[in-house]
Design an enzyme around this catalytic site. Sequence first.
Site, PDB file in Angstrom:
ATOM      1  N   SER A 210       0.837  -1.297  -0.076  1.00 30.81           N
ATOM      2  CA  SER A 210      -0.154  -0.076  -0.045  1.00 30.81           C
ATOM      3  C   SER A 210       0.837   1.094   0.088  1.00 30.81           C
ATOM      4  O   SER A 210       1.688   1.524  -1.018  1.00 30.81           O
ATOM      5  CB  SER A 210      -0.923  -0.113   1.215  1.00 30.81           C
ATOM      6  N   ASP A 297      -9.371  -5.918  -4.280  1.00 30.62           N
ATOM      7  CA  ASP A 297      -8.841  -4.769  -3.534  1.00 30.62           C
ATOM      8  C   ASP A 297      -9.738  -3.658  -3.741  1.00 30.62           C
ATOM      9  O   ASP A 297      -9.875  -2.817  -4.613  1.00 30.62           O
ATOM     10  CB  ASP A 297      -7.541  -4.449  -3.954  1.00 30.62           C
ATOM     11  N   HIS A 334      -7.708  -5.635   0.668  1.00 34.94           N
ATOM     12  CA  HIS A 334      -6.475  -4.873   0.477  1.00 34.94           C
ATOM     13  C   HIS A 334      -5.360  -5.343   1.366  1.00 34.94           C
ATOM     14  O   HIS A 334      -4.131  -5.268   1.260  1.00 34.94           O
ATOM     15  CB  HIS A 334      -6.736  -3.511   1.107  1.00 34.94           C
TER      16      HIS A 334
END
Length: 354
Positions: A210, A297, A334
């Site tokens: 991320s 995601d 995610h």
Amino acid sequence: MARKRVFEKKGSSSANSRVQGSAGDRKEPKPSGWWLKRGALAIIAVFFLVPCLQKQLPGLIQHFVYSYRIRVPLFVDLSRPADLSLNHTINTYLTSEEGISLGVWHTVPDRRWKEAQGKDLEWYQNTLKDGSPVFIYLHGNTGSRAETHRVGVAKVLSALGYHVLVPDYRGFGDSTGEPTEAGLTTDALFLYKWVKARSGNSLVIIWGHSLGTGVGTNTAVKLIERGETFDGVMLEGAFNSARDPIPLHPFSWYYWKYPGIGYIFQEPWAENQVVFPTEENLKKMRCPILFLHAEDDHLAPIQSVRQMYEVAVSAQNAERVQLASFDGSLGYLHNGLYRDPHLPDIVKNFVLSL
């Protein structure tokens, strides 16, 4: 404590009653000028104090909070990774630059867990020379190195026989300082150099997740400017700020840690600008890259990652850039890729290709 004394004159009560009866409940009006003066003083105080507080208060609060190393999240002692079943892990603090202390966990390969019991920092540092690949895991936004999915990644890599170093950037976890894009990049670059100085000829691989993908690619470009490259880079849940603008400031949580500051001051993070130009960085990178991404995601769209993959392939070639996607029906979203049973083989094959 002094007592208030009340004196009454004999025979005065009836007189007072007559006065009160004739006057009724009327109150003497207060002079309006007195209220005007108070109001004017209040306006002047606000006019002069608020700009001053906007500049000084956040710094004062930050100084107070980090002088006493308040731990976030609460009830998790980051100095005790064994509490999270990382019983072959040591906690340490490294200084990336003056005034910045980074909390870092170092987990040795799983095969050495018995040997690691009771060992000190020097022993852990010496193990970096044992020839096993070393991963630096650059985690995502908010929280600390104790988050469940971050601990999960450390366990996966350790089980594969790799060293794992998981730092909290400045402002995260129990690390000091204010998070900024330049600051996070400096922290990652420092830790990479620290590891390289102690790991001999071992492979050193970056795993960014991320926000960590932006930090990792920024750091890769900094190394290129110095004539160096990473041995390999893994980008999990990568975001592309060039095509998908970040809706909220990524570090706004840092300022909201101070109760009510977001209500008192409008966007105290306004001067803390972030870019994280991952797509542009990929055009400059010359090391093997593995993208890991869940098709469901919800924070970083799979379409953007496929675009970044194409950019990276154009800059290098399809042999040096890979994309491993995970079916959306698996529900990883995610943060959940560490749970996939095929992930260890994917990671192992990438390391063997370096």
